[in-house]
Motif scaffolding. Structure first.
Motif, PDB file in Angstrom:
ATOM      1  N   LYS A   1      36.588  33.412  52.774  1.00  0.00           N
ATOM      2  CA  LYS A   1      36.387  35.014  52.588  1.00  0.00           C
ATOM      3  C   LYS A   1      35.276  35.877  51.969  1.00  0.00           C
ATOM      4  O   LYS A   1      35.003  36.809  52.642  1.00  0.00           O
ATOM      5  CB  LYS A   1      37.569  35.452  51.325  1.00  0.00           C
ATOM      6  CG  LYS A   1      39.014  35.330  51.884  1.00  0.00           C
ATOM      7  CD  LYS A   1      39.855  35.677  50.588  1.00  0.00           C
ATOM      8  CE  LYS A   1      41.420  35.857  50.953  1.00  0.00           C
ATOM      9  NZ  LYS A   1      42.255  36.505  49.598  1.00  0.00           N
ATOM     10  N   ILE A   2      34.751  35.065  51.086  1.00  0.00           N
ATOM     11  CA  ILE A   2      33.596  35.711  50.377  1.00  0.00           C
ATOM     12  C   ILE A   2      32.223  35.424  51.232  1.00  0.00           C
ATOM     13  O   ILE A   2      31.347  36.267  51.371  1.00  0.00           O
ATOM     14  CB  ILE A   2      33.256  34.887  49.021  1.00  0.00           C
ATOM     15  CG1 ILE A   2      34.544  35.318  48.309  1.00  0.00           C
ATOM     16  CG2 ILE A   2      31.853  35.403  48.689  1.00  0.00           C
ATOM     17  CD1 ILE A   2      34.201  34.573  46.774  1.00  0.00           C
TER      18      ILE A   2
ATOM     19  N   ASP B   1      45.805  38.545  45.614  1.00  0.00           N
ATOM     20  CA  ASP B   1      44.515  38.055  46.307  1.00  0.00           C
ATOM     21  C   ASP B   1      43.861  37.310  45.508  1.00  0.00           C
ATOM     22  O   ASP B   1      42.540  36.900  46.071  1.00  0.00           O
ATOM     23  CB  ASP B   1      43.594  39.358  46.443  1.00  0.00           C
ATOM     24  CG  ASP B   1      44.495  40.420  47.650  1.00  0.00           C
ATOM     25  OD1 ASP B   1      45.315  39.876  48.294  1.00  0.00           O
ATOM     26  OD2 ASP B   1      43.825  41.433  47.803  1.00  0.00           O
TER      27      ASP B   1
ATOM     28  N   VAL C   1      35.482  42.418  34.939  1.00  0.00           N
ATOM     29  CA  VAL C   1      35.428  43.338  36.320  1.00  0.00           C
ATOM     30  C   VAL C   1      34.101  43.054  37.129  1.00  0.00           C
ATOM     31  O   VAL C   1      34.228  43.221  38.396  1.00  0.00           O
ATOM     32  CB  VAL C   1      35.826  44.750  35.939  1.00  0.00           C
ATOM     33  CG1 VAL C   1      35.909  45.621  37.018  1.00  0.00           C
ATOM     34  CG2 VAL C   1      37.078  44.769  35.226  1.00  0.00           C
ATOM     35  N   GLN C   2      33.197  42.984  36.412  1.00  0.00           N
ATOM     36  CA  GLN C   2      31.790  43.222  36.970  1.00  0.00           C
ATOM     37  C   GLN C   2      31.570  41.802  37.914  1.00  0.00           C
ATOM     38  O   GLN C   2      31.055  41.724  38.674  1.00  0.00           O
ATOM     39  CB  GLN C   2      30.536  43.514  36.187  1.00  0.00           C
ATOM     40  CG  GLN C   2      30.593  44.749  35.758  1.00  0.00           C
ATOM     41  CD  GLN C   2      29.643  45.096  34.633  1.00  0.00           C
ATOM     42  OE1 GLN C   2      28.847  44.090  34.085  1.00  0.00           O
ATOM     43  NE2 GLN C   2      29.798  46.428  33.972  1.00  0.00           N
TER      44      GLN C   2
ATOM     45  N   ILE D   1      36.041  39.686  44.428  1.00  0.00           N
ATOM     46  CA  ILE D   1      37.055  40.301  45.276  1.00  0.00           C
ATOM     47  C   ILE D   1      37.311  41.466  44.436  1.00  0.00           C
ATOM     48  O   ILE D   1      38.510  41.818  45.031  1.00  0.00           O
ATOM     49  CB  ILE D   1      38.179  39.403  45.799  1.00  0.00           C
ATOM     50  CG1 ILE D   1      38.868  38.785  44.775  1.00  0.00           C
ATOM     51  CG2 ILE D   1      37.636  38.335  46.600  1.00  0.00           C
ATOM     52  CD1 ILE D   1      40.075  37.866  45.384  1.00  0.00           C
ATOM     53  N   ASN D   2      36.651  42.121  43.806  1.00  0.00           N
ATOM     54  CA  ASN D   2      36.836  43.427  43.367  1.00  0.00           C
ATOM     55  C   ASN D   2      38.299  43.571  42.540  1.00  0.00           C
ATOM     56  O   ASN D   2      39.043  44.626  42.745  1.00  0.00           O
ATOM     57  CB  ASN D   2      36.785  44.669  44.309  1.00  0.00           C
ATOM     58  CG  ASN D   2      35.363  44.724  44.766  1.00  0.00           C
ATOM     59  OD1 ASN D   2      34.826  44.458  43.898  1.00  0.00           O
ATOM     60  ND2 ASN D   2      35.270  45.005  45.974  1.00  0.00           N
ATOM     61  N   LEU D   3      38.894  42.685  41.678  1.00  0.00           N
ATOM     62  CA  LEU D   3      40.036  42.931  41.114  1.00  0.00           C
ATOM     63  C   LEU D   3      39.670  43.277  39.830  1.00  0.00           C
ATOM     64  O   LEU D   3      38.736  43.316  39.241  1.00  0.00           O
ATOM     65  CB  LEU D   3      40.921  41.646  41.298  1.00  0.00           C
ATOM     66  CG  LEU D   3      41.400  40.908  42.347  1.00  0.00           C
ATOM     67  CD1 LEU D   3      41.952  39.542  42.196  1.00  0.00           C
ATOM     68  CD2 LEU D   3      42.540  41.801  43.028  1.00  0.00           C
ATOM     69  N   LEU D   4      40.815  43.614  38.912  1.00  0.00           N
ATOM     70  CA  LEU D   4      40.723  44.195  37.644  1.00  0.00           C
ATOM     71  C   LEU D   4      41.404  43.358  36.561  1.00  0.00           C
ATOM     72  O   LEU D   4      42.414  43.333  36.443  1.00  0.00           O
ATOM     73  CB  LEU D   4      41.323  45.576  37.435  1.00  0.00           C
ATOM     74  CG  LEU D   4      40.868  46.618  38.326  1.00  0.00           C
ATOM     75  CD1 LEU D   4      41.599  47.730  38.228  1.00  0.00           C
ATOM     76  CD2 LEU D   4      39.341  47.061  37.924  1.00  0.00           C
TER      77      LEU D   4
ATOM     78  N   SER E   1      48.241  46.221  41.769  1.00  0.00           N
ATOM     79  CA  SER E   1      46.684  45.856  41.845  1.00  0.00           C
ATOM     80  C   SER E   1      46.290  44.666  42.428  1.00  0.00           C
ATOM     81  O   SER E   1      45.413  43.892  42.273  1.00  0.00           O
ATOM     82  CB  SER E   1      46.497  45.708  40.073  1.00  0.00           C
ATOM     83  OG  SER E   1      47.279  46.387  39.560  1.00  0.00           O
ATOM     84  N   TYR E   2      47.172  44.320  43.295  1.00  0.00           N
ATOM     85  CA  TYR E   2      46.946  42.986  44.310  1.00  0.00           C
ATOM     86  C   TYR E   2      46.492  41.775  43.500  1.00  0.00           C
ATOM     87  O   TYR E   2      45.602  41.162  43.915  1.00  0.00           O
ATOM     88  CB  TYR E   2      45.393  43.385  44.994  1.00  0.00           C
ATOM     89  CG  TYR E   2      45.685  44.873  45.653  1.00  0.00           C
ATOM     90  CD1 TYR E   2      46.623  45.112  46.898  1.00  0.00           C
ATOM     91  CD2 TYR E   2      44.630  45.690  45.310  1.00  0.00           C
ATOM     92  CE1 TYR E   2      46.816  46.392  47.350  1.00  0.00           C
ATOM     93  CE2 TYR E   2      44.797  47.102  46.013  1.00  0.00           C
ATOM     94  CZ  TYR E   2      45.480  47.333  46.704  1.00  0.00           C
ATOM     95  OH  TYR E   2      45.687  48.579  47.521  1.00  0.00           O
TER      96      TYR E   2
ATOM     97  N   GLU F   1      35.578  42.848  55.629  1.00  0.00           N
ATOM     98  CA  GLU F   1      36.600  41.818  55.010  1.00  0.00           C
ATOM     99  C   GLU F   1      37.500  41.460  55.783  1.00  0.00           C
ATOM    100  O   GLU F   1      38.019  42.078  56.752  1.00  0.00           O
ATOM    101  CB  GLU F   1      37.203  42.674  53.856  1.00  0.00           C
ATOM    102  CG  GLU F   1      36.267  42.854  52.718  1.00  0.00           C
ATOM    103  CD  GLU F   1      36.899  43.829  51.500  1.00  0.00           C
ATOM    104  OE1 GLU F   1      37.853  44.362  51.895  1.00  0.00           O
ATOM    105  OE2 GLU F   1      36.368  44.152  50.507  1.00  0.00           O
ATOM    106  N   ILE F   2      38.353  40.297  55.659  1.00  0.00           N
ATOM    107  CA  ILE F   2      39.327  39.714  56.359  1.00  0.00           C
ATOM    108  C   ILE F   2      40.469  40.628  56.169  1.00  0.00           C
ATOM    109  O   ILE F   2      40.879  40.772  54.958  1.00  0.00           O
ATOM    110  CB  ILE F   2      39.868  38.270  56.106  1.00  0.00           C
ATOM    111  CG1 ILE F   2      38.495  37.431  56.416  1.00  0.00           C
ATOM    112  CG2 ILE F   2      40.867  37.903  57.171  1.00  0.00           C
ATOM    113  CD1 ILE F   2      38.611  36.174  56.059  1.00  0.00           C
TER     114      ILE F   2
ATOM    115  N   ILE G   1      35.832  32.512  36.995  1.00  0.00           N
ATOM    116  CA  ILE G   1      34.620  33.142  36.429  1.00  0.00           C
ATOM    117  C   ILE G   1      35.089  34.059  35.291  1.00  0.00           C
ATOM    118  O   ILE G   1      34.594  34.034  34.425  1.00  0.00           O
ATOM    119  CB  ILE G   1      33.737  33.858  37.383  1.00  0.00           C
ATOM    120  CG1 ILE G   1      33.696  33.385  38.893  1.00  0.00           C
ATOM    121  CG2 ILE G   1      32.235  33.758  36.865  1.00  0.00           C
ATOM    122  CD1 ILE G   1      32.873  34.067  39.669  1.00  0.00           C
TER     123      ILE G   1
ATOM    124  N   LYS H   1      32.293  38.188  53.956  1.00  0.00           N
ATOM    125  CA  LYS H   1      31.815  39.450  53.342  1.00  0.00           C
ATOM    126  C   LYS H   1      30.519  39.493  52.955  1.00  0.00           C
ATOM    127  O   LYS H   1      29.907  40.538  53.454  1.00  0.00           O
ATOM    128  CB  LYS H   1      32.868  39.695  52.214  1.00  0.00           C
ATOM    129  CG  LYS H   1      32.757  40.850  51.679  1.00  0.00           C
ATOM    130  CD  LYS H   1      33.496  41.200  50.542  1.00  0.00           C
ATOM    131  CE  LYS H   1      33.228  42.629  49.859  1.00  0.00           C
ATOM    132  NZ  LYS H   1      33.866  42.881  48.685  1.00  0.00           N
TER     133      LYS H   1
END
Ligand code: SF4
Ligand code: SF4
Lengths: 343, 520
Positions: B240-241, B406, B375-376, B380-383, B402-403, B250-251, B412, B244
């Motif tokens: 995935k990454i 995914d 978050v940073q 894959i931009n999750l919270l 909030s996915y 994005e897939i 990390i 991207k």
């Protein structure tokens, strides 16, 4: 902890670095206003720790772990730095009570509070004792007041006569926590043309320069925090940028320009707000865009309060108002995850 | 310098010295017993091919495959001692089948079909060979390569060769590239011949400078190949990454990389495909890197699948006493190994050995201070802190919004968290709950459909009978004189109607049974 990642801190270390970064500001305040500042900070720390222990006992939490995270010490140091040096001990107790118990633990402890604890304490003190919070010590005309340990202890604990503290209500006297109030008075009444008092002029210069130096020392501490990557650059810079931008507009387009925008940047609580108070992680937005929005909203509010309201320095109220808006900002800035955008 | 591709999020890792890990240690002696684990739910579909006390040869298939799973081959020649149920070391709920093979140390192979010129064969027959020799994706997902290739025909335009190793302690792919690059080259050509791609991108991380220059020399006059350099960050290895960071696309959710025209293969899979097609070998080896804290070195071993880890560590003279902890996987995605008899499987990447220290510093779990580091860092931009709150409070709806599904569990966010919260533990639990909810909803839907079918059936039956009755009454009233004439015919038709009703009942019941089977 983990050796393979750069810049890995624990909560304790983060709070400790914040305390270290505020040391230059403490020293400059001591230099200008005497030992009374140190004693006030110490009293704040002691009282807030006592309150914290009591409330942790009531909530039946692990006292040792929760106190070791240094967060209450940070709160009390910041609160001690932002108040003027005329507060007596029982006011300090009230401030510590509101900042620790009401604004932190009643909301559910560290991480759950909506409002910045230090600013809640400051706002409560400002509303309930406006005279004390905006009055200034008379004996501060000489810069070298390091020797007056005894007198400052006397002032805090055994306040004998009121006249010693409070200056008579002559409008030309300079009696405020920050030089900003003086500007306000001037803009309303134009006193400085008609009355020229030499002593007040002299004092004005010292306090003006004192606030410049204090702001510069906060700026140094802020750069230390930025270098250590403990705070993110977005909040301070968006705050300073919006504030500076608006005051430049004001300076250029208003009919009778009063103060230069640089004076606004280096007076009052601008720098402590930018680097120490608005960047408190708990009460700010977590996303990058949200941080920028939050910073510029606070900058806008500080500008409005300073220029158009009756309060001299609007840092506390604007930060609290910004904190109120944070859940709203966060709700509208949800990220998209992976692969949901195209559908 | 060439352009370096990058992705948002991720962390930089400290480098380790890579002197010792260029080489692959080829020889690990064979243990007396091999353990092979087969997933139970796939085995229900593909039957076992062997019995207890049967002799097998090296490379003989042990199972029949089916469309989703490939056959599994015997790593040695010998006797099958036992076939039994067994649960995997990590997930105790998942039942596996364990096949024990006693080796006779003779190394008798089955006859291997070698192919010298693969271009004489049609792509379909090549895919069949790849399928029969049991090749799966060796990056960790264990997706059948043959299926991927079948899907990719006439659909993809770019082949991406994934040689990224995000974890600093795994060097298996690096050593493979270093030693067997020519064979990997042939493997790439085979794949490109099968699925007719226009470009082949080799993705590699920036710190392997020697290797990059070597590859650049080799591919200079070949139009098809291109090399892409990725920044050294964790995690870069996920498909995935990679897509991207290379393309910016994005897939789409629930789809595969093939759907947007990219075919991704891990480098060791490419190597295995080459071995399978040209040399005819089934997949019974794989390269594993081992990082040993005690000697501070990482080595790569070519190991037979099925070798017990216990034996392997004994051979290396690593004592597995209480002073050491043994993990599967790299620095970040590690799982503590609890059963040393567990054997090396196809999806295993590396083994990590750590010294067990008595913790002097207590790790105190503070509460989340909303600092936003996680978050940073999330690739894959999750919270993560929101997900943590939702999963802690059993707020399944918001967690799904909030996915949470995914999340690739790269850990990390957990590592950078200043409050030492075990975030991924909560996420794993929440994912299980989400799956349960999903199954429940599906079941409810199916039962509702069944109920509706049943209602319909009963209604139609009633209607039929009612209609017929009316019909006869109608006939009898109006055409009474004809009725006598038609009496014989009517009897017949009456019977026919009854028959039809019966038939319909049968049909609907069959439908019902089929639907029920679908659920189970
Ligand atoms: S574990 Fe999941 S939430 Fe955490 S950083 Fe990785 S992908 Fe993001
Ligand atoms: S890194 Fe940890 S403490 Fe910071 S926001 Fe994320 S979960 Fe909370």
């Amino acid at each position: 902890m983990n050796l393979s990642i750069y810049n890995n801190y624990t909560v304790k270390e983060i709070m400790f670095f914040v305390i270290i970064a505020s040391i230059p500001a403490i020293f400059t305040e001591c230099y200008f206003f005497g030992f009374i500042i140190l004693i006030q900070i110490l009293l704040f720390i002691i009282f807030s720790l006592i309150f914290e222990i009591i409330i942790l006992k009531i909530r039946q939490k692990n006292i040792k772990n929760n106190i070791l995270d240094n967060s209450s010490i940070v709160t009390s140091v910041l609160l001690g730095l932002s108040i003027p040096c005329t507060l007596t001990w029982w006011m300090i107790i009230i401030g510590a009570f509101f900042s620790i118990v009401v604004s932190k633990h009643l909301y559910g402890g560290l991480g759950q509070n909506i409002f910045n604890p230090a600013m809640i304490g400051y706002a409560v003190l400002l509303i309930s004792f406006p005279l004390y919070m905006s009055s200034w010590n008379k004996e501060n005309t000489n810069l070298f007041s390091l020797n007056d340990l005894k007198t400052s202890i006397n002032k805090i604990f055994f306040k004998t006569s009121k006249s010693d503290f409070l200056i008579s209500s002559d409008p030309e006297d300079f009696t405020e926590a920050t030089p900003l109030n003086d500007l306000k008075n001037k803009s309303y009444y134009n006193y400085d043309i008609s009355l020229k008092n030499l002593t007040s002029q002299n004092k004005k210069i010292t306090v003006f320069s004192a606030y410049n130096y204090i702001n510069i020392s906060f700026l140094l501490g802020g750069f230390f925090l930025l270098y250590k990557k403990i705070i993110c650059w977005r909040i301070p810079f968006s705050f300073l940028f919006s504030f500076f931008f608006l005051s430049v507009i004001n300076f250029l387009f208003s009919i009778n320009p009063i103060v230069s925008p640089f004076f606004h940047l280096f007076s009052g609580g601008t720098m402590i707000c930018a680097f120490f108070i608005a960047t408190d992680p708990v009460t700010t937005s977590y996303s990058n865009i949200g941080k920028i929005i939050f910073g510029s909203i606070v900058g806008l509010l500080v500008y409005i309060i300073r220029n158009y309201s009756d309060y001299p320095d609007g840092v506390a109220f604007s930060v609290l108002f910004g904190n109120m808006l944070v859940p709203l900002i966060d709700n509208f800035l949800k990220t998209s995850g992976y692969g949901h955008r195209d559908i | 310098m060439k352009k370096k591709y990058n992705f948002s999020g991720g962390v930089k890792c400290l480098p380790i010295n890579q002197d010792t890990n260029k080489y692959i240690i080829n020889y690990v002696p064979y243990p007396t017993k091999f353990f092979i684990y087969v997933k139970y739910n796939t085995l229900k579909k593909n039957m076992l091919r062997v019995k207890i006390n049967q002799k097998v040869l090296c490379g003989e298939p042990l199972t029949f495959g089916d469309s989703s799973s490939v056959p599994i081959h015997s790593p040695t020649s010998g006797l099958i001692e036992n076939v039994e149920f067994y649960s995997k070391h990590v997930d105790l709920n998942q039942e596996n089948i364990k096949i024990t093979i006693i080796s006779d140390h003779l190394e008798q192979w089955i006859r291997l079909k070698k192919i010298n010129n693969y271009k004489l064969y049609s792509p379909k027959s090549l895919i069949k060979i790849i399928y029969q020799l049991g090749i799966v994706g060796l990056g960790g997902a264990q997706f059948s390569s043959a299926k991927k290739l079948i899907l990719s025909i006439n659909k993809v335009h770019t082949l991406i060769i994934n040689a990224v190793e995000s974890d600093p302690y795994i060097t298996a792919d690096y050593s493979l590239m270093h030693n067997y690059f020519n064979e990997i080259f042939i493997g790439c050509e085979i794949i490109s011949w099968i699925s007719k791609v226009e470009k082949i991108l080799i993705v590699i991380q920036e710190d392997k400078i020697e290797l990059i220059s070597k590859i650049q020399l080799l591919i200079e006059n070949k139009k098809l190949f291109k090399i892409c350099i990725l920044k050294k960050k964790y995690p870069g290895g996920s498909s995935k990454i990679i897509i991207k960071s290379l393309t910016g696309k994005e897939i789409p959710n629930g789809k595969h990389a093939i759907d947007i025209g990219y075919l991704i293969f891990n480098i060791s899979t490419v190597y295995a495909i080459k071995r399978a097609v040209i040399n005819g070998e089934p997949l019974i080896h794989r390269i594993i890197s081992l990082y040993d804290y005690q000697n501070n070195l990482s080595k790569n071993f070519l190991i037979r699948i099925g070798t017990p880890i216990n034996f392997f560590l004994n051979y290396l003279k690593i004592d597995n006493n209480l002073n050491y902890k043994i993990y599967l996987g790299g620095m970040f995605m590690k799982d503590l190994l609890t059963n040393l008899n567990y054997s090396i499987s196809k999806d295993m990447n590396s083994i990590l050995i750590k010294k067990y220290k008595k913790k002097n510093k207590k790790l105190i779990n503070y509460s989340c201070i909303n600092c936003g580091y996680c978050v940073q860092v999330c690739p894959i931009n999750l919270l993560p802190q929101k997900l943590y709150l939702y999963s802690k409070n059993n707020n399944h709806k918001d967690a799904k919004k909030s996915y949470i599904m995914d999340c690739i569990e790269c850990r990390i966010c957990e590592k950078v968290c200043p409050s030492n919260i075990n975030l991924v533990k909560y996420f794993k639990n929440e994912k299980k709950q989400q799956n349960k909810i999903k199954i429940e909803i599906n079941q409810k839907k199916i039962f509702f459909d069944l109920f509706q079918l049943r209602e319909k059936r009963i209604l139609s039956q009633k209607e039929n009978i009612y209609k017929n009755k009316n019909y006869f009454n109608h006939l009898s009233l109006i055409e009474s004189n004809i009725l006598e004439k038609l009496s014989t015919k009517k009897l017949i038709s009456n019977k026919e109607i009854e028959k039809n009703i019966r038939k319909e009942i049968l049909r609907s019941s069959i439908k019902r049974v089929k639907l029920k089977n679908k659920i189970l």
